[in-house]
Design a protein around this motif. Sequence first.
Motif: not given
Length: 252
Positions: A140-142, A127-135, A115-119, A7-16
């Motif tokens: 990018e999350a917005g 702060m930026r958050l991306f979803y990378v596919y097999s190809a 698939s890979i999530i990187v942020g 999750l990416k919001t204006n305040a920060g990022m959380v990964f689980l």
Amino acid sequence: MTYCVALKTNAGMVFLSDTRTNAGVDNISKYKKMFTWEVPGDRVITMMTAGNLAVTQAVISLLQENIDKPQEGIDTLLNADSMFRIAEIVGDAMRVIQNRYGRNIAQAGESTLSSIIVGGQRAGGEMRLFYVYSAGNFIEAGEDTPFFQIGEHKYGKPILDRVITVDTPVDVCVTAALLSMDSTLRSNLSVGMPLDLSVVARDELRFAQKRRIDDHDPDYLALSDAWSNSLRNAFLEMAQLSISQSDQGTMS
């Protein structure tokens, strides 16, 4: 299978992420799916993986090897000048591994889908958050999509849709991520404990929290029980409302 949420919001990022991997009901293992890199004051990065385990492990190994044995002219996670460039590096590594092993894996009748999530955040950047596919391509999350999920996402998505916006505080994001995972754990046996959690506050360029949550974690158990009780009570209230409306209709 797996379940990872970021999750990416204006305040920060959380990964689980969970740690269960299974290749059939009699072959269940635990593998780490969250990977982190931190250079305090310069950059903080979290990566989570899903899909073909051999492929994703090879991608992570390649990325780490380039860090450990840097070569001139090759950007790494720790010297890239932006989070966008970091997403490109992850995508490039995915393509390398898919091209190297994909055909043989496919010939063996196995899927190479991964698939890979990187942020994260780099000094001087957002702060930026991306979803990378097999190809190797990525999105990018917005503002309209402030979270990404990979793996068994359907059970944990409803609470995120109802709660998470770009203005959600970090502590609420942590709670929402944990409850999203709890819903998935209860409904899908291919997702399992322990869990890995990382939290990044905006512009701090370090991990505010990074820990593993096991089956006996008292805070997690209390949260899970409270959520179950709240849902049960809410359902009973709705059931009483339905009965009351039905009675009124009969009386009239």
